[in-house]
Enzyme design. Structure first.
Site, PDB file in Angstrom:
ATOM      1  N   PRO A   2       0.838  -1.218   0.000  1.00  0.00           N
ATOM      2  CA  PRO A   2       0.000   0.000   0.000  1.00  0.00           C
ATOM      3  C   PRO A   2       0.866   1.259   0.000  1.00  0.00           C
ATOM      4  CG  PRO A   2      -0.660  -1.523   1.739  1.00  0.00           C
ATOM      5  CD  PRO A   2       0.633  -2.024   1.197  1.00  0.00           C
ATOM      6  N   GLU A   3       0.583   2.153  -0.937  1.00  0.00           N
ATOM      7  CA  GLU A   3       1.281   3.433  -1.013  1.00  0.00           C
ATOM      8  C   GLU A   3       0.267   4.531  -0.679  1.00  0.00           C
ATOM      9  OE1 GLU A   3       3.505   3.757  -4.711  1.00  0.00           O
ATOM     10  OE2 GLU A   3       3.706   1.588  -4.822  1.00  0.00           O
TER      11      GLU A   3
END
Ligand SMILES: [Zn+2]
Length: 275
Positions: A2-3
Site C-alpha cells: 500500500p502506497e
C-alpha cells in the site's frame, strides 16, 4: 505494498465510520504475536489498557501511515507495510485470514488488522514523530512544491527513481507510483537526479500529483494483497502504463516495456518514451 493512494482510500472509507467511536476492547489474535509482535515499542497489556476506553477524534494519513487521534491525546499509528489490511467488520462476519489484532468499537463493529507477511505494526505514541520524524512533505499537500522537488534532485548522482522513493524527501510514493510518474514525465528512472533539466523536473512534479490522484480516484492498486477497509480490491492496476507490464507494448509507442533494477527495486519503463 500500500502506497499513498491505497492508504488514503482506507482513511477516507474509515473516517466517517470510526471518528467519534470509542474503542471498547483490543486483542491480539492467537499465535499472531509471534515471532514478530504486532504492537511495537510497548508491551501488549499496556497497549490494550491504553486504547481501551479511548475515543477516536480524528483519522489522518501521513505518508503511508494511518494516524488515529485519540481523546487521551495519544496517537494510534498503523503501518500496513507489505501486506497489511485494516478491515471494518461486524463480529458476525467470517474470520479474516492472517488476522493479527482486533479493535472492538462501541457500535459493535470491529477493526481487524490482518497481515500475511507480518511487517506491519501498531504504535501508541504521544507524537507521530516518535514513529518517524524523518518523513518528507505530502506530495498532494501544500507543503510540496516545485522548489522542494528541485532541491531534492539538485546535484544528486542517485537515480531519480531512488530520490522520489525516499520517504524523507517525499512521503507516500512507492514502487508503483514512482514507475508510473516517471513514465508520465518521460524520464528514464536510472537518470541521476542532478541531470534533470528544469523542464523535466517540472514534468515530474506534475506527473507525481497526477498519478497519485489517479490512484486515489481508482481506490488504489491491487496487484497482490492490497484490500480496502471493506476487503475489496482497488482498480488502479487496470490503468497502470508500465508497472508490471514487462514485455508488453507501450501504450504510446508500441516498444516493449523493460524491467531493470534501480536501487534494488524492480523498475518498469519504456526505453523509447523515457529518456
Ligand atoms: Zn513508449
Amino acid at each position: 505494498m500500500p502506497e499513498l493512494p491505497e492508504v488514503e482510500t482506507i482513511r477516507r472509507d474509515l473516517e466517517p465510520r470510526v471518528v467519534g467511536r470509542t474503542i471498547t476492547a483490543f486483542r491480539v489474535a492467537e499465535d499472531s504475536g509471534k515471532p514478530v509482535p504486532v504492537v511495537k515499542r510497548m508491551d501488549e497489556a499496556s497497549f490494550r489498557e491504553a486504547v481501551s476506553g479511548a475515543s477516536i477524534r480524528f483519522l489522518e494519513r501521513r505518508g503511508k501511515y494511518l494516524v488515529f487521534g485519540l481523546d487521551s491525546g495519544l496517537s494510534l499509528v498503523v503501518h500496513l507495510r507489505m501486506t497489511g489490511a485494516l478491515l471494518y467488520r461486524r463480529p458476525t462476519d467470517p474470520p479474516d485470514r492472517y488476522l493479527r489484532a482486533v479493535f472492538r468499537l462501541d457500535d459493535g463493529h470491529e477493526l481487524r488488522f490482518a497481515d500475511l507477511r507480518k511487517f506491519g505494526g501498531l504504535w501508541l505514541v504521544e507524537s507521530f514523530d516518535e514513529v518517524t520524524s524523518a518523513l518528507g512533505p505530502e506530495p498532494l499537500g501544500e507543503g510540496f512544491s516545485r522548489e522542494l522537488l528541485e532541491a531534492a534532485l539538485k546535484d544528486r548522482k542517485a537515480p531519480v527513481k531512488s530520490i522520489i522513493l525516499d520517504q524523507r524527501r517525499i512521503a507516500g510514493i512507492g514502487n508503483i507510483y514512482a514507475d508510473e510518474a516517471l513514465f508520465e514525465a518521460g524520464i528514464d528512472p536510472r537518470r541521476p537526479g542532478g541531470d534533470l533539466s528544469v523542464e523535466a523536473m517540472l514534468k515530474l512534479f506534475g506527473a507525481i500529483g497526477k498519478v497519485l490522484l489517479a490512484g486515489v480516484e481508482s481506490r488504489g492498486a491491487s496487484f497482490r494483497d492490497y484490500l480496502d477497509a471493506d476487503g475489496n480490491t482497488g482498480n488502479m492496476q487496470m490503468y497502470v502504463r508500465v508497472f508490471r507490464r514487462t514485455g508488453k507494448p507501450c501504450y504510446n509507442c508500441g516498444t516493449l516495456i523493460e524491467r531493470v533494477k534501480v536501487g534494488g527495486r524492480s523498475t518498469h519503463f519504456c526505453p523509447s518514451c523515457q529518456r
